[in-house]
Design a protein around this motif. Structure first.
Motif, PDB file in Angstrom:
ATOM      1  N   UNK A   1      25.461  72.884  52.053  1.00  0.00           N
ATOM      2  CA  UNK A   1      24.844  71.569  52.034  1.00  0.00           C
ATOM      3  C   UNK A   1      23.666  71.547  51.076  1.00  0.00           C
ATOM      4  N   UNK A   2      23.571  70.450  50.371  1.00  0.00           N
ATOM      5  CA  UNK A   2      22.445  70.256  49.448  1.00  0.00           C
ATOM      6  C   UNK A   2      21.868  68.871  49.728  1.00  0.00           C
ATOM      7  N   UNK A   3      20.921  68.779  50.632  1.00  0.00           N
ATOM      8  CA  UNK A   3      20.297  67.469  50.875  1.00  0.00           C
ATOM      9  C   UNK A   3      19.589  66.960  49.635  1.00  0.00           C
ATOM     10  N   UNK A   4      19.843  65.701  49.287  1.00  0.00           N
ATOM     11  CA  UNK A   4      19.258  65.088  48.107  1.00  0.00           C
ATOM     12  C   UNK A   4      18.494  63.838  48.525  1.00  0.00           C
ATOM     13  N   UNK A   5      17.296  63.681  47.995  1.00  0.00           N
ATOM     14  CA  UNK A   5      16.465  62.527  48.330  1.00  0.00           C
ATOM     15  C   UNK A   5      15.942  61.892  47.045  1.00  0.00           C
ATOM     16  N   UNK A   6      16.365  60.645  46.803  1.00  0.00           N
ATOM     17  CA  UNK A   6      15.911  59.923  45.625  1.00  0.00           C
ATOM     18  C   UNK A   6      14.613  59.172  45.921  1.00  0.00           C
ATOM     19  N   UNK A   7      13.849  58.943  44.873  1.00  0.00           N
ATOM     20  CA  UNK A   7      12.634  58.128  44.973  1.00  0.00           C
ATOM     21  C   UNK A   7      12.336  57.546  43.601  1.00  0.00           C
ATOM     22  N   UNK A   8      11.420  56.589  43.580  1.00  0.00           N
ATOM     23  CA  UNK A   8      10.977  56.027  42.317  1.00  0.00           C
ATOM     24  C   UNK A   8      11.528  54.662  41.983  1.00  0.00           C
ATOM     25  N   UNK A   9      12.425  54.149  42.812  1.00  0.00           N
ATOM     26  CA  UNK A   9      12.963  52.826  42.540  1.00  0.00           C
ATOM     27  C   UNK A   9      11.921  51.748  42.792  1.00  0.00           C
ATOM     28  N   UNK A  10      12.255  50.528  42.406  1.00  0.00           N
ATOM     29  CA  UNK A  10      11.335  49.418  42.619  1.00  0.00           C
ATOM     30  C   UNK A  10      11.716  48.213  41.801  1.00  0.00           C
ATOM     31  N   UNK A  11      10.793  47.287  41.711  1.00  0.00           N
ATOM     32  CA  UNK A  11      10.980  46.046  40.957  1.00  0.00           C
ATOM     33  C   UNK A  11      10.210  46.140  39.647  1.00  0.00           C
ATOM     34  N   UNK A  12      10.880  45.819  38.556  1.00  0.00           N
ATOM     35  CA  UNK A  12      10.256  45.899  37.243  1.00  0.00           C
ATOM     36  C   UNK A  12      10.762  44.741  36.392  1.00  0.00           C
ATOM     37  N   UNK A  13       9.954  44.308  35.459  1.00  0.00           N
ATOM     38  CA  UNK A  13      10.382  43.246  34.559  1.00  0.00           C
ATOM     39  C   UNK A  13      11.267  43.810  33.459  1.00  0.00           C
ATOM     40  N   UNK A  14      12.096  42.969  32.911  1.00  0.00           N
ATOM     41  CA  UNK A  14      12.947  43.381  31.790  1.00  0.00           C
ATOM     42  C   UNK A  14      12.080  43.929  30.657  1.00  0.00           C
ATOM     43  N   UNK A  15      12.547  45.033  30.083  1.00  0.00           N
ATOM     44  CA  UNK A  15      11.793  45.709  29.046  1.00  0.00           C
ATOM     45  C   UNK A  15      10.888  46.806  29.566  1.00  0.00           C
ATOM     46  N   UNK A  16      10.717  46.860  30.865  1.00  0.00           N
ATOM     47  CA  UNK A  16       9.863  47.854  31.475  1.00  0.00           C
ATOM     48  C   UNK A  16      10.552  49.191  31.683  1.00  0.00           C
ATOM     49  N   UNK A  17       9.835  50.094  32.349  1.00  0.00           N
ATOM     50  CA  UNK A  17      10.323  51.455  32.560  1.00  0.00           C
ATOM     51  C   UNK A  17      10.137  51.881  34.012  1.00  0.00           C
ATOM     52  N   UNK A  18      10.992  52.779  34.440  1.00  0.00           N
ATOM     53  CA  UNK A  18      10.882  53.441  35.733  1.00  0.00           C
ATOM     54  C   UNK A  18      11.348  54.868  35.569  1.00  0.00           C
ATOM     55  N   UNK A  19      10.835  55.752  36.405  1.00  0.00           N
ATOM     56  CA  UNK A  19      11.365  57.115  36.458  1.00  0.00           C
ATOM     57  C   UNK A  19      11.798  57.416  37.877  1.00  0.00           C
ATOM     58  N   UNK A  20      13.072  57.705  38.008  1.00  0.00           N
ATOM     59  CA  UNK A  20      13.625  58.094  39.295  1.00  0.00           C
ATOM     60  C   UNK A  20      13.563  59.610  39.440  1.00  0.00           C
ATOM     61  N   UNK A  21      13.358  60.049  40.660  1.00  0.00           N
ATOM     62  CA  UNK A  21      13.373  61.467  40.975  1.00  0.00           C
ATOM     63  C   UNK A  21      14.384  61.724  42.074  1.00  0.00           C
ATOM     64  N   UNK A  22      14.945  62.907  42.050  1.00  0.00           N
ATOM     65  CA  UNK A  22      15.874  63.329  43.102  1.00  0.00           C
ATOM     66  C   UNK A  22      15.513  64.760  43.465  1.00  0.00           C
ATOM     67  N   UNK A  23      15.010  64.931  44.665  1.00  0.00           N
ATOM     68  CA  UNK A  23      14.591  66.242  45.125  1.00  0.00           C
ATOM     69  C   UNK A  23      15.673  66.866  45.989  1.00  0.00           C
ATOM     70  N   UNK A  24      15.949  68.135  45.746  1.00  0.00           N
ATOM     71  CA  UNK A  24      16.973  68.861  46.485  1.00  0.00           C
ATOM     72  C   UNK A  24      16.327  69.955  47.327  1.00  0.00           C
ATOM     73  N   UNK A  25      16.957  70.209  48.456  1.00  0.00           N
ATOM     74  CA  UNK A  25      16.492  71.298  49.304  1.00  0.00           C
ATOM     75  C   UNK A  25      17.315  72.545  49.022  1.00  0.00           C
ATOM     76  N   UNK A  26      16.780  73.695  49.370  1.00  0.00           N
ATOM     77  CA  UNK A  26      17.525  74.927  49.211  1.00  0.00           C
ATOM     78  C   UNK A  26      17.139  75.692  47.972  1.00  0.00           C
ATOM     79  N   UNK A  27      17.685  76.886  47.848  1.00  0.00           N
ATOM     80  CA  UNK A  27      17.323  77.778  46.754  1.00  0.00           C
ATOM     81  C   UNK A  27      18.406  77.895  45.695  1.00  0.00           C
ATOM     82  N   UNK A  28      19.425  77.022  45.771  1.00  0.00           N
ATOM     83  CA  UNK A  28      20.534  77.152  44.833  1.00  0.00           C
ATOM     84  C   UNK A  28      20.648  75.950  43.912  1.00  0.00           C
ATOM     85  N   UNK A  29      19.565  75.218  43.729  1.00  0.00           N
ATOM     86  CA  UNK A  29      19.599  74.000  42.931  1.00  0.00           C
ATOM     87  C   UNK A  29      20.124  74.263  41.536  1.00  0.00           C
TER      88      UNK A  29
END
Length: 119
Positions: A1-29
């Protein structure tokens, strides 16, 4: 099992930027190919980008090429999706996923993070 948790989403205007992250648990990423997918309302899930175990090679969908960049930090067990020049059609729930090899389907999925781009 590799639990994955995303973050960083939201509301942004056209032309803008966002950075999404996905954190994984465990030592085999670093044994997993990581990918980002998205699903807009009423549409199927769409491939966005993928990155190999070491991060040396990346693959992007034509719809995001030149605007989105996938990267990973194996020391932090995290994969990122930098999204620039966002468009309203990028509005979707974004998911990260993991697989052990390109010959296998993606085996593990996060719960998703909402990205909304206003015009």
């Amino acid at each position: 099992q590799v639990p994955l948790v995303e973050s960083g989403g939201g509301l942004v205007q056209a032309g803008g930027s966002l950075r999404l992250s996905c954190a994984a648990s465990g030592r085999t990423f670093n044994r997993y190919v990581m990918g980002w997918f998205r699903q807009a309302p009423g549409k199927g899930r769409e491939f966005v980008a993928a990155i190999t175990w070491s991060g040396r090679s990346t693959y992007d969908a034509d719809s995001v090429k030149g605007r989105f960049t996938i990267s990973r930090d194996n020391a932090k067990n995290t994969v990122y999706l930098q999204m620039n020049s966002l468009k309203p059609e990028d509005t979707a729930v974004y998911y990260c996923a993991a697989r052990t090899d390109f010959s296998r389907p993606y085996e593990y999925w996060g719960q998703g993070t909402q990205v909304t781009v206003s015009s």
